[in-house]
Scaffold this motif. Structure first.
Motif, PDB file in Angstrom:
ATOM      1  N   UNK A   1      48.786  35.626  36.210  1.00 25.06           N
ATOM      2  CA  UNK A   1      47.581  36.029  36.894  1.00 25.06           C
ATOM      3  C   UNK A   1      46.741  36.962  36.121  1.00 25.06           C
ATOM      4  N   UNK A   2      45.346  37.228  36.102  1.00 26.94           N
ATOM      5  CA  UNK A   2      44.598  37.892  35.536  1.00 26.94           C
ATOM      6  C   UNK A   2      43.458  38.656  36.818  1.00 26.94           C
TER       7      UNK A   2
ATOM      8  N   UNK B   1      48.777  47.233  34.698  1.00 24.02           N
ATOM      9  CA  UNK B   1      47.204  47.687  35.070  1.00 24.02           C
ATOM     10  C   UNK B   1      46.753  48.364  33.979  1.00 24.02           C
ATOM     11  N   UNK B   2      45.653  48.106  33.185  1.00 25.65           N
ATOM     12  CA  UNK B   2      45.046  48.947  32.324  1.00 25.65           C
ATOM     13  C   UNK B   2      43.904  49.507  32.954  1.00 25.65           C
ATOM     14  N   UNK B   3      43.561  50.639  33.336  1.00 30.31           N
ATOM     15  CA  UNK B   3      42.544  51.040  33.895  1.00 30.31           C
ATOM     16  C   UNK B   3      42.097  52.602  33.299  1.00 30.31           C
TER      17      UNK B   3
ATOM     18  N   UNK C   1      44.166  43.659  34.673  1.00 22.21           N
ATOM     19  CA  UNK C   1      45.147  43.590  35.375  1.00 22.21           C
ATOM     20  C   UNK C   1      45.834  42.308  35.236  1.00 22.21           C
ATOM     21  N   UNK C   2      47.116  42.255  34.647  1.00 17.88           N
ATOM     22  CA  UNK C   2      47.742  40.995  34.602  1.00 17.88           C
ATOM     23  C   UNK C   2      49.151  40.924  35.071  1.00 17.88           C
ATOM     24  N   UNK C   3      49.629  39.870  35.663  1.00 21.41           N
ATOM     25  CA  UNK C   3      51.067  39.585  35.961  1.00 21.41           C
ATOM     26  C   UNK C   3      51.604  38.491  34.964  1.00 21.41           C
ATOM     27  N   UNK C   4      52.747  38.734  34.501  1.00 11.41           N
ATOM     28  CA  UNK C   4      53.289  38.001  33.295  1.00 11.41           C
ATOM     29  C   UNK C   4      55.005  37.780  33.604  1.00 11.41           C
TER      30      UNK C   4
END
Length: 144
Positions: free
Chosen positions: A94-95, A18-20, A31-34
């Motif tokens: 996911x994003x 998560x980059x916030x 927000x990504x899931x890899x």
């Protein structure tokens, strides 16, 4: 990573980054899931056929965000030490998007963060630098 190693040493699934950043308006959010899977030497990037998307995004923006994630992953992996062989397939699963605060740069940073998270999962945290003891003169207390 001390000796010649290959990244990733095993499948690393569900790595979330998560980059916030809230430093004014607009802010930054991604927000990504890899997944990082062992593969042939090099860096392969794929978007899962059933990509989960949280939040609203226009179709053109979605492709732009995906390219930004790929670029961030690529940059971070190519910066690894020469003793590390990169042989990875990275799968974007996911994003999470904020309608106002998400932009390509946010997803680029999230891609870089995902690689850093995966490296910690694979090899453990980097050692922290040790603090040097202060000299005797620096340790003297000030008068009360």
């Amino acid at each position: 990573m001390h000796q010649e190693e290959s990244f990733p040493p095993r499948p690393l699934r569900g790595v979330r980054a998560v980059y916030a950043r809230q430093a004014g308006c607009p802010a930054d959010f991604a927000d990504i899931t890899v997944d990082f899977e062992p593969w042939e030497e090099g860096i392969e990037f794929e978007v899962h056929a059933d990509l989960r998307t949280r939040g609203f995004v226009a179709p053109g923006e979605s492709a732009e965000y995906q390219k930004a994630v790929a670029a961030g992953v690529q940059e971070e992996l190519t910066a690894l030490e020469a003793r590390t062989t990169v042989a990875v397939a990275t799968v974007l699963r996911a994003v999470g998007i904020h309608e106002v605060d998400s932009r390509a740069g946010s997803f680029h940073h999230a891609g870089r963060l995902a690689v850093r998270q995966a490296l910690v999962l694979a090899y453990g945290p980097l050692p922290r630098p040790k603090r040097h003891a202060k000299s005797g003169a620096a340790r003297k207390r000030r008068p009360a």
